[in-house]
Design a protein around this motif. Structure first.
Motif, PDB file in Angstrom:
ATOM      1  N   ILE A  62     -56.330 -57.507  11.110  1.00  0.00           N
ATOM      2  CA  ILE A  62     -55.814 -56.256  10.581  1.00  0.00           C
ATOM      3  C   ILE A  62     -56.486 -54.893  10.914  1.00  0.00           C
ATOM      4  CG2 ILE A  62     -54.629 -57.168   8.537  1.00  0.00           C
ATOM      5  CD1 ILE A  62     -56.721 -56.011   6.723  1.00  0.00           C
ATOM      6  N   LEU A  63     -57.653 -55.205  11.411  1.00  0.00           N
ATOM      7  CA  LEU A  63     -58.551 -53.979  11.625  1.00  0.00           C
ATOM      8  C   LEU A  63     -58.350 -53.335  13.106  1.00  0.00           C
ATOM      9  CD1 LEU A  63     -61.927 -54.858   9.845  1.00  0.00           C
ATOM     10  CD2 LEU A  63     -60.162 -53.429   9.274  1.00  0.00           C
ATOM     11  N   PRO A  64     -58.250 -53.990  14.090  1.00  0.00           N
ATOM     12  CA  PRO A  64     -58.205 -53.838  15.570  1.00  0.00           C
ATOM     13  C   PRO A  64     -57.013 -53.097  15.885  1.00  0.00           C
ATOM     14  CG  PRO A  64     -59.014 -55.903  15.280  1.00  0.00           C
ATOM     15  CD  PRO A  64     -58.719 -55.719  14.140  1.00  0.00           C
ATOM     16  N   PRO A  65     -55.853 -53.289  15.450  1.00  0.00           N
ATOM     17  CA  PRO A  65     -54.599 -52.543  15.812  1.00  0.00           C
ATOM     18  C   PRO A  65     -54.777 -51.317  15.173  1.00  0.00           C
ATOM     19  CG  PRO A  65     -53.979 -54.588  14.989  1.00  0.00           C
ATOM     20  CD  PRO A  65     -55.279 -54.634  14.545  1.00  0.00           C
ATOM     21  N   LEU A  66     -55.106 -50.619  14.130  1.00  0.00           N
ATOM     22  CA  LEU A  66     -55.172 -49.482  13.699  1.00  0.00           C
ATOM     23  C   LEU A  66     -56.352 -48.858  14.328  1.00  0.00           C
ATOM     24  CD1 LEU A  66     -54.001 -47.353  11.838  1.00  0.00           C
ATOM     25  CD2 LEU A  66     -55.702 -47.960  10.050  1.00  0.00           C
ATOM     26  N   LEU A  67     -57.425 -49.464  14.579  1.00  0.00           N
ATOM     27  CA  LEU A  67     -58.433 -48.964  15.447  1.00  0.00           C
ATOM     28  C   LEU A  67     -58.061 -48.485  16.670  1.00  0.00           C
ATOM     29  CD1 LEU A  67     -61.518 -48.475  14.993  1.00  0.00           C
ATOM     30  CD2 LEU A  67     -61.971 -50.762  16.102  1.00  0.00           C
ATOM     31  N   GLY A  68     -57.322 -49.051  17.388  1.00  0.00           N
ATOM     32  CA  GLY A  68     -56.843 -48.903  18.617  1.00  0.00           C
ATOM     33  C   GLY A  68     -55.815 -47.432  18.657  1.00  0.00           C
ATOM     34  N   PHE A  69     -55.094 -47.611  17.649  1.00  0.00           N
ATOM     35  CA  PHE A  69     -54.191 -46.495  17.060  1.00  0.00           C
ATOM     36  C   PHE A  69     -54.986 -45.296  17.081  1.00  0.00           C
ATOM     37  CE2 PHE A  69     -51.653 -44.070  14.106  1.00  0.00           C
ATOM     38  CZ  PHE A  69     -50.316 -43.867  14.988  1.00  0.00           C
ATOM     39  N   ASN A  70     -55.840 -45.294  16.369  1.00  0.00           N
ATOM     40  CA  ASN A  70     -56.666 -44.140  16.078  1.00  0.00           C
ATOM     41  C   ASN A  70     -57.692 -43.746  17.282  1.00  0.00           C
ATOM     42  OD1 ASN A  70     -55.664 -43.297  13.415  1.00  0.00           O
ATOM     43  ND2 ASN A  70     -57.095 -44.911  12.590  1.00  0.00           N
ATOM     44  N   GLN A  74     -59.814 -43.209  24.256  1.00  0.00           N
ATOM     45  CA  GLN A  74     -61.178 -43.799  24.083  1.00  0.00           C
ATOM     46  C   GLN A  74     -61.007 -45.309  23.552  1.00  0.00           C
ATOM     47  OE1 GLN A  74     -64.007 -42.141  25.147  1.00  0.00           O
ATOM     48  NE2 GLN A  74     -62.495 -40.719  25.697  1.00  0.00           N
ATOM     49  N   TRP A  75     -59.980 -45.899  23.569  1.00  0.00           N
ATOM     50  CA  TRP A  75     -60.060 -47.286  23.154  1.00  0.00           C
ATOM     51  C   TRP A  75     -61.090 -48.424  23.706  1.00  0.00           C
ATOM     52  CZ3 TRP A  75     -59.077 -51.760  26.297  1.00  0.00           C
ATOM     53  CH2 TRP A  75     -58.563 -51.527  27.519  1.00  0.00           C
ATOM     54  N   LEU A  76     -61.246 -48.101  25.004  1.00  0.00           N
ATOM     55  CA  LEU A  76     -62.317 -49.271  25.794  1.00  0.00           C
ATOM     56  C   LEU A  76     -63.669 -48.684  25.078  1.00  0.00           C
ATOM     57  CD1 LEU A  76     -62.886 -51.186  27.531  1.00  0.00           C
ATOM     58  CD2 LEU A  76     -63.344 -49.490  29.162  1.00  0.00           C
ATOM     59  N   SER A 133     -55.076 -38.077  22.600  1.00  0.00           N
ATOM     60  CA  SER A 133     -56.513 -37.996  22.599  1.00  0.00           C
ATOM     61  C   SER A 133     -56.890 -38.715  21.093  1.00  0.00           C
ATOM     62  CB  SER A 133     -56.858 -36.531  22.297  1.00  0.00           C
ATOM     63  OG  SER A 133     -56.540 -35.902  23.607  1.00  0.00           O
ATOM     64  N   THR A 134     -57.961 -39.214  21.059  1.00  0.00           N
ATOM     65  CA  THR A 134     -58.749 -40.066  19.926  1.00  0.00           C
ATOM     66  C   THR A 134     -58.893 -38.929  18.741  1.00  0.00           C
ATOM     67  OG1 THR A 134     -60.236 -41.141  19.261  1.00  0.00           O
ATOM     68  CG2 THR A 134     -61.229 -39.505  20.781  1.00  0.00           C
ATOM     69  N   PRO A 166     -66.431 -42.158  19.056  1.00  0.00           N
ATOM     70  CA  PRO A 166     -65.812 -43.582  19.025  1.00  0.00           C
ATOM     71  C   PRO A 166     -66.595 -44.774  18.897  1.00  0.00           C
ATOM     72  CG  PRO A 166     -64.917 -41.762  20.571  1.00  0.00           C
ATOM     73  CD  PRO A 166     -66.187 -41.183  19.787  1.00  0.00           C
ATOM     74  N   PHE A 167     -67.848 -44.703  19.859  1.00  0.00           N
ATOM     75  CA  PHE A 167     -68.552 -45.931  19.901  1.00  0.00           C
ATOM     76  C   PHE A 167     -68.832 -46.359  18.194  1.00  0.00           C
ATOM     77  CE2 PHE A 167     -72.810 -47.886  20.538  1.00  0.00           C
ATOM     78  CZ  PHE A 167     -72.363 -49.009  21.021  1.00  0.00           C
ATOM     79  N   THR A 168     -69.402 -45.455  17.562  1.00  0.00           N
ATOM     80  CA  THR A 168     -69.915 -45.495  16.156  1.00  0.00           C
ATOM     81  C   THR A 168     -69.074 -45.943  15.269  1.00  0.00           C
ATOM     82  OG1 THR A 168     -71.927 -43.749  16.575  1.00  0.00           O
ATOM     83  CG2 THR A 168     -71.433 -44.513  14.127  1.00  0.00           C
ATOM     84  N   ASN A 169     -67.751 -45.350  15.565  1.00  0.00           N
ATOM     85  CA  ASN A 169     -66.650 -45.728  14.508  1.00  0.00           C
ATOM     86  C   ASN A 169     -66.362 -47.136  15.032  1.00  0.00           C
ATOM     87  OD1 ASN A 169     -65.840 -42.396  14.756  1.00  0.00           O
ATOM     88  ND2 ASN A 169     -65.026 -43.662  12.825  1.00  0.00           N
ATOM     89  N   GLY A 170     -66.486 -47.819  16.177  1.00  0.00           N
ATOM     90  CA  GLY A 170     -65.944 -49.008  16.621  1.00  0.00           C
ATOM     91  C   GLY A 170     -66.863 -50.023  15.778  1.00  0.00           C
ATOM     92  N   ILE A 171     -68.240 -49.424  15.941  1.00  0.00           N
ATOM     93  CA  ILE A 171     -69.564 -50.357  15.224  1.00  0.00           C
ATOM     94  C   ILE A 171     -68.994 -50.541  13.789  1.00  0.00           C
ATOM     95  CG2 ILE A 171     -71.953 -50.448  14.753  1.00  0.00           C
ATOM     96  CD1 ILE A 171     -72.569 -49.361  17.477  1.00  0.00           C
TER      97      ILE A 171
END
Length: 425
Positions: free
Chosen positions: A25-33, A37-39, A169-170, A175-180
């Motif tokens: 459930i986490l990755p799709p919303l993370l990608g949406f936001n 900067q998805w990569l 736009s994100t 973005p990098f820290t949010n991903g971590i």
């Protein structure tokens, strides 16, 4: 000694034990936001949700013991307390969360039944698997994981080829820290030290005559294969979420965007496939956590089968009780515990992976104590009632990203190694 088939089965079992509620459930919303900067977000997410967990399994391959062995170089008392907290968090939060996700996505849309019924049946099955733990490796590796991966690939593949590569736009400042930090919520660094122990014991039960080196090679190869598979799946889910920005409202929830992705890619039957996917992914993780916790309790009392059974039952009952709360609430409640225990867990994984000459008892203690001290501000900041003033800890590097422990731990690791070499000379 081990053939490719046995490595593949073990890798699939590892994948299914890792891939649970949060991973789905986490990755799709993370990608949406994350938008364009998805990569970058994917790399950050992969660091905390793939790289660290894989290193945790590699540490298990090296130690081939239990979670207690991870912290023994600090002190036996510390190691016992650390293990207790890890298992307490695992059995109280991510395990029940799997039942909550299953109810919200796979059951509630189709049947008007209480979450009590869902979680009761769900954890009754979890208990059944946990009590038949010698069969876990085969069932997870040969049956459940291939089904999970097939459905995931269908959802991701159809979504990617159905939408233009047009990104917004994100909304993330970093973005990098949010991903971590979002990767923390998968609990996979904790999962690595918990389910890694399950894999070790399952391999020992199944391959009684295998040597230490053979088992080490099997676990290492399986870990790399499972890690690569996890990263590719996460990348696909994050990319899919970033592509559908025009389909969902800005305030969409994690479960809504996941359900929407399934429907967008597979049509009306997508919800059925999603229900199967959610049920399988969540179930395998819950089995790993309950089994690992029961193993730990039994190991403290001469590998008592009675203690194992009682712990598995209590873990399942707790899962039913906590599983009544909704997913968002469980995720919110988990944040303070994660901000404190995750850095300690990561450091112990890394120290157990590096060669022994760089991780003496002195170095273990120095780096672990440093990590604990510099994790306290992040822990306090995650509790609104205890949060310090904004500038109180601003002097700590990376503190604004809730990663204030990273550089101090690294500096102490380097300095303590230099000091150790100087003393020897």
């Amino acid at each position: 000694m081990f053939k490719k088939k046995e490595t593949l089965v073990t890798a699939f079992a590892l994948f299914s034990l890792f891939f649970g509620a949060g991973n789905l459930i986490l990755p799709p919303l993370l990608g949406f936001n994350s938008g364009d900067q998805w990569l970058i977000v994917t790399i950050g997410f992969g660091l905390s949700a793939v790289a660290i967990p894989v290193l945790g399994i590699l540490a298990h391959a090296k130690l081939q013991g239990t979670l207690i062995d991870f912290g023994n170089k600090v002190s036996p008392s510390f190691s016992l307390i650390y293990a207790f907290f890890i298992y307490a968090i695992a059995i109280a939060l991510p395990s029940p969360r799997t039942a909550s996700v299953t109810h919200e996505i796979a059951i509630q849309p189709y049947w008007d039944i209480s979450s009590w019924y869902t979680s009761s049946i769900y954890f009754a099955l979890v208990l059944l698997f946990a009590l038949n733990r010698s069969k876990i490796l085969n069932i997870l590796g040969k049956i459940l994981t291939p089904a999970i991966i097939l459905i995931l690939l269908l959802v991701i593949g159809i979504t990617i080829f159905s939408f233009p590569f047009d990104f917004e736009s994100t909304s993330f400042a970093s973005p990098f820290t949010n991903g971590i930090l979002e990767g923390y919520q998968t609990f996979d660094a904790i999962g690595a030290v918990v389910v890694g122990g399950v894999i070790i014991i399952s391999i020992n039960l199944k391959y009684t005559h295998a040597s230490y080196e053979d088992k080490k090679l099997l676990i290492r190869n399986a870990a790399w294969f499972a890690g690569l598979s996890l990263f590719l799946i996460y990348m696909g889910l994050i990319l899919s979420g970033s592509l559908v920005h025009s389909v969902f409202d800005a305030d969409t929830t994690r479960t809504e965007i996941l359900s929407g992705l399934a429907k967008q890619s597979l049509g009306n039957i997508g919800n059925l496939f999603l229900s199967i996917l959610v049920g399988l992914a969540c179930f395998t993780t819950a089995v790993g956590i309950v089994t690992g916790t029961a193993d730990f309790a039994a190991s403290r009392l001469n590998d008592s089968k009675t203690v194992y059974t009682i712990t598995a039952i209590l873990g399942s009952v707790l899962g039913v009780l906590v599983g009544q709360f909704n997913v968002a609430y469980i995720i919110a409640v988990a944040i303070p515990s994660l901000m404190f225990i995750y850095p300690i867990n990561i450091i112990l994984i890394l120290l157990n992976v590096v060669p022994d000459k760089y991780a003496s008892v002195f170095i273990f203690r120095a780096v672990t104590i440093t990590t604990i001290v510099f994790s306290i501000p992040d822990f306090l900041g995650s509790i609104s009632a205890l949060a310090p003033k904004t500038d109180t800890f601003s002097w700590i590097p990376l503190q604004e990203y809730s990663l204030g422990w990273v550089l101090p731990a690294l500096v102490v690791f380097v300095l303590s190694n230099l000091y150790s070499k100087f003393i020897k000379k």
